[in-house]
Design a protein around this motif. Structure first.
Motif, PDB file in Angstrom:
ATOM      1  N   ARG A  46       0.846  -1.208   0.000  1.00 36.77           N
ATOM      2  CA  ARG A  46       0.000   0.000   0.000  1.00 36.77           C
ATOM      3  C   ARG A  46       0.879   1.256   0.000  1.00 36.77           C
ATOM      4  O   ARG A  46       0.566   2.246  -0.670  1.00 36.77           O
ATOM      5  CB  ARG A  46      -0.912   0.011   1.221  1.00 36.77           C
ATOM      6  N   LEU A  50       1.172   4.185  -2.877  1.00 37.35           N
ATOM      7  CA  LEU A  50       0.851   5.554  -2.478  1.00 37.35           C
ATOM      8  C   LEU A  50       1.933   6.545  -2.907  1.00 37.35           C
ATOM      9  O   LEU A  50       1.662   7.749  -2.978  1.00 37.35           O
ATOM     10  CB  LEU A  50       0.665   5.611  -0.958  1.00 37.35           C
ATOM     11  N   TRP A  63      -4.704  12.000  -5.341  1.00 32.87           N
ATOM     12  CA  TRP A  63      -3.719  11.363  -4.456  1.00 32.87           C
ATOM     13  C   TRP A  63      -4.218  11.389  -3.020  1.00 32.87           C
ATOM     14  O   TRP A  63      -4.048  10.413  -2.277  1.00 32.87           O
ATOM     15  CB  TRP A  63      -2.374  12.097  -4.529  1.00 32.87           C
ATOM     16  N   LEU A  66      -6.600   8.667  -2.561  1.00 29.44           N
ATOM     17  CA  LEU A  66      -5.887   7.394  -2.469  1.00 29.44           C
ATOM     18  C   LEU A  66      -5.273   7.223  -1.090  1.00 29.44           C
ATOM     19  O   LEU A  66      -5.299   6.120  -0.521  1.00 29.44           O
ATOM     20  CB  LEU A  66      -4.794   7.335  -3.540  1.00 29.44           C
ATOM     21  N   ALA A  67      -4.725   8.306  -0.539  1.00 28.51           N
ATOM     22  CA  ALA A  67      -4.129   8.247   0.792  1.00 28.51           C
ATOM     23  C   ALA A  67      -5.180   7.913   1.844  1.00 28.51           C
ATOM     24  O   ALA A  67      -4.954   7.084   2.733  1.00 28.51           O
ATOM     25  CB  ALA A  67      -3.456   9.581   1.124  1.00 28.51           C
ATOM     26  N   SER A  70      -6.193   4.364   1.535  1.00 31.71           N
ATOM     27  CA  SER A  70      -5.178   3.485   2.117  1.00 31.71           C
ATOM     28  C   SER A  70      -5.345   3.395   3.629  1.00 31.71           C
ATOM     29  O   SER A  70      -5.195   2.310   4.218  1.00 31.71           O
ATOM     30  CB  SER A  70      -3.775   3.996   1.780  1.00 31.71           C
TER      31      SER A  70
END
Length: 352
Positions: A46, A50, A63, A66-67, A70
């Motif tokens: 992961r 990232l 992003w 996505l963070a 995660s």
């Protein structure tokens, strides 16, 4: 005495991470080692995903989504690990429970602060909508109104929220608890807390990045040191160096914001503002038209991105909340107490 353990070594191509954290005589079964190894490898993957491909991807809303995704996944992974460990809450050390509950409250506060800041940024879209409506017409009075709306937008965007500053204080407290607690007479407890350390590191890192982005300053960024004994340490160190380095570069060069979609709007507004001071002349007509078109696209992209990110933050809030409630309910086994999750509203209602 070391002979029986040698068969386990293939599970760790880079060496056994437990040799540095377990006292002499400690033993983890192959099953426990496999469970922890699986968790750490998943975390490392992961972290690798990232890491942005280039500097232009740092602090885009995609992003950031996505963070946050995660974080949701890692917090779900730790709940899955707890289930697989078959470690009943009754066997948890009181200190573990106290730390978990205290940290979860801090993280809920941070989520509320992030949601409030994202909502504030979203409100700035209203000023840009006013600009677009006023620029649909040519009369000079409309240009005056458009300039006023642009001024209002610039003022609104540069405001700093006290909630963001509070997030830094909460994160500082979380960093102080990052050291892995010592565990006695519990192999499962060692595995659990070893894995929880990874969850806390990623959580602090991502939330610190968000807070720095919202604050407009890199001064409170923090470089966390992770011991090499963790299988995900290299991936984390690489990710942290890249993202923190890019944020510091942007702010040191005079950047107004590290949020890429917001930067795009700033660039268009900077070009558009002089054109609406007195109205564009014939030589500026094409540039004026392009600015209006670009402003509309940039503002729409930013607004839609904020909506999606708000949902991600709310999702993280709910994961934290349900995990906390599940622990509390397990501690109350045998009592007639309704689940706290039934008494809590969602994040948007809390913010309101």
């Amino acid at each position: 005495m070391s002979r029986p353990q040698e068969s386990q070594r293939p599970l760790f191509p880079f060496g056994n991470p437990f040799r540095m954290i377990l006292p002499k005589g400690s033993h983890l079964s192959p099953r426990l080692i496999a469970l922890l190894n699986s968790f750490e490898e998943a975390l490392a993957e992961r972290l690798r995903k990232l890491k942005p491909k280039d500097s232009e991807d740092v602090l885009t809303l995609s992003w950031m989504r996505l963070a946050m995704d995660s974080l949701c996944a890692v917090h779900t992974d730790i709940k899955t690990l707890i289930t697989a460990l078959e470690l009943p809450v009754s066997d948890w050390d009181d200190k573990w429970i106290d730390v978990y509950l205290d940290n979860s409250v801090k993280m809920l506060d941070i989520c509320i602060g992030f949601s409030a800041e994202l909502s504030r940024l979203k409100q700035g879209h209203l000023f840009l909508q006013c600009v677009m409506r006023n620029l649909d017409s040519i009369p000079s009075k409309q240009f005056i109104r458009a300039r006023s709306s642009l001024d209002d937008w610039k003022h609104h965007i540069t405001l700093k929220s006290s909630k963001t500053e509070n997030c830094f204080s909460v994160l500082d407290n979380l960093v102080a608890t990052l050291n892995e607690p010592k565990v006695k007479n519990s192999s499962k407890g060692k595995v659990l807390l070893h894995a929880m350390y990874g969850v806390k590191v990623l959580t602090v890192f991502v939330c610190r990045i968000f807070a720095a982005a919202f604050s407009g300053s890199s001064k409170k960024l923090m470089d966390l040191h992770v011991p090499e004994k963790y299988l995900w340490a290299e991936a984390f160190t690489s990710l942290q160096a890249f993202v923190n380095g890019e944020i510091r570069t942007i702010y040191s060069s005079g950047g107004v914001t590290v949020l890429k979609e917001l930067q795009a709007i700033h660039v268009v507004v900077k070009k558009l503002y002089p054109l609406v001071e007195d109205g564009p002349n014939s030589m500026e007509a094409e540039e004026y038209k392009n600015c209006i078109s670009n402003l509309g696209k940039s503002a729409s992209s930013f607004s839609e991105g904020l909506d999606i990110l708000l949902k991600e933050v709310d999702g993280f809030f709910q994961i934290l909340l349900t995990g906390r409630d599940a622990l509390l309910c397990n501690l109350r086994v045998g009592t007639d107490v309704s689940s706290p999750v039934q008494r809590n509203s969602n994040l948007e209602q809390v913010v309101r």
